[in-house]
Design an enzyme around this catalytic site. Structure first.
Site, PDB file in Angstrom:
ATOM      1  CE  LYS A  54      -9.312 -12.893  26.634  1.00  0.00           C
ATOM      2  NZ  LYS A  54      -8.757 -14.157  26.421  1.00  0.00           N
ATOM      3  CD  GLN A  98      -9.062 -16.683  22.929  1.00  0.00           C
ATOM      4  OE1 GLN A  98      -8.349 -16.139  24.288  1.00  0.00           O
ATOM      5  NE2 GLN A  98     -10.377 -16.951  24.149  1.00  0.00           N
ATOM      6  CG  ASP A 121      -5.503 -17.652  30.446  1.00  0.00           C
ATOM      7  OD1 ASP A 121      -6.513 -16.446  30.387  1.00  0.00           O
ATOM      8  OD2 ASP A 121      -4.973 -17.341  29.183  1.00  0.00           O
TER       9      ASP A 121
HETATM   10  N1  GUN Z   1     -11.345 -19.040  26.521  1.00  0.00           N
HETATM   11  C1  GUN Z   1     -12.318 -18.999  27.187  1.00  0.00           C
HETATM   12  N2  GUN Z   1     -12.237 -18.518  28.233  1.00  0.00           N
HETATM   13  C2  GUN Z   1     -10.936 -18.336  28.417  1.00  0.00           C
HETATM   14  C3  GUN Z   1      -9.627 -17.470  29.448  1.00  0.00           C
HETATM   15  O1  GUN Z   1     -10.234 -17.259  29.938  1.00  0.00           O
HETATM   16  N3  GUN Z   1      -8.410 -17.852  28.766  1.00  0.00           N
HETATM   17  C4  GUN Z   1      -8.148 -18.441  28.060  1.00  0.00           C
HETATM   18  N4  GUN Z   1      -6.632 -18.491  27.614  1.00  0.00           N
HETATM   19  N5  GUN Z   1      -8.874 -18.611  26.509  1.00  0.00           N
HETATM   20  C5  GUN Z   1     -10.196 -18.668  26.273  1.00  0.00           C
END
Ligand code: GUN
Length: 295
Positions: A54, A98, A121
């Site tokens: 990311k 995350q 998110d």
């Molecule tokens: N863990 C797995 N997928 C995601 C996501 O899309 N966002 C976040 N913050 N954590 C994750």
């Protein structure tokens, strides 16, 4: 195989190229780059891979990436302090913590603490509620990516029967809301659904988001249906190593479906592209700028 394979890598690359132009324009208009802060707590290898990907994609799109890594034994209060600092930082347009978080931290409390206008998110209840009532929201990235692939493949989705398998807050529920917004007739199926194969057989669009390897079988699929596989499951391979499979038995389903996303290379790349998109959306709204056409 008769189904078309939906190329998520190509779609994500095309979108990221467009987003890089938007990011340049934002920089030129405001004198600063849009910024995304990522927070990783602990050492989970898969989470580390995702968060680094990311950050890299953010920089490649011409945005600023602020990455914060905290030890696995971080106390909830310390994480909340960091979130408060990021909320107050004008260079930060998006905040991504995350998941999953270590057991001593209440994820809901952390998500609740993120400023809704920086919640790229789309997990905060304010954004969940706004999505539900059709107001301006930040929308979870994976469902956004799925809808992008569906409209690219099918055009107008209006009137189509969609079955979403899985009712998570991250994928299943927002996916259903987005499909409803596209005027689909939407069913959410889950582990207690009776005769799941019969329910799925009604669908013109199937979205599988359950986290169970190759659960959706070929004889569940209406001929010609479009199948979106959100699952990413690591399973043992014949050579003693492991391989990635989705929630859909790809070879079987591809003989019946009209189009299908592969794993890897389907939904996964779109999720990161949509995170960049959400960061730019948040940046424009925070700066009081109109969103460019098509964002
Ligand atoms: N863990 C797995 N997928 C995601 C996501 O899309 N966002 C976040 N913050 N954590 C994750």
């Amino acid at each position: 195989m008769t189904a078309a394979s939906i190329d998520g890598r190509a779609a994500a690359a095309a979108l990221r190229e467009r987003l890089a132009h938007v990011a340049d324009f934002f920089h030129a208009s405001t004198g600063r780059q849009a910024g995304l802060a990522t927070v990783l707590v602990g050492e989970d290898p898969a989470s580390g891979v995702y968060v680094r990907a990311k950050g890299k994609a953010t920089r490649e799109a011409g945005m600023q990436s602020f990455s914060h890594q905290l030890p696995a034994d971080t106390r909830e209060g310390d994480l909340l302090d960091l979130v408060a600092k990021l909320n107050a930082d004008d260079h930060v347009d998006g905040i991504l913590v995350q998941l999953p978080l270590p057991a001593q931290i209440d994820s809901a409390r952390v998500i609740d603490a993120i400023a809704p206008d920086k919640d790229v998110d789309g997990f905060h209840v304010v954004n969940t509620g706004r999505l539900a009532v059709g107001a301006e929201a930040l929308v979870p990235c994976t469902p956004l990516g799925c809808v992008h692939l569906l409209t690219q493949q099918l055009g107008d989705l209006s009137g189509l029967e969609a079955v979403v398998i899985g009712r998570s807050n991250i994928v299943g529920k927002p996916m259903a809301m987005l499909l409803l917004g596209e005027s689909c007739t939407v069913t959410i199926a889950h582990s207690r659904t009776r005769d799941l194969p019969a329910v799925v057989r009604r669908a013109d669009i199937v979205v599988a988001a359950v986290g169970r390897p190759e659960m959706v079988r070929g004889d569940w699929i209406k001929p010609g249906a479009t199948v979106i596989d959100v699952g990413i499951n690591r399973v043992p391979a014949n050579d003693g190593k492991t391989r990635l499979v989705g929630d859909v038995a790809f070879d079987e389903v591809a003989r019946v479906a009209g189009a299908i996303t592969p794993v890897p290379g389907g939904v996964g790349p779109m999720t990161i592209a949509m995170l960049l998109r959400n960061t730019l959306v948040a940046a424009h709204r925070r700066a009081g700028l109109n969103l460019p056409e098509g964002l």
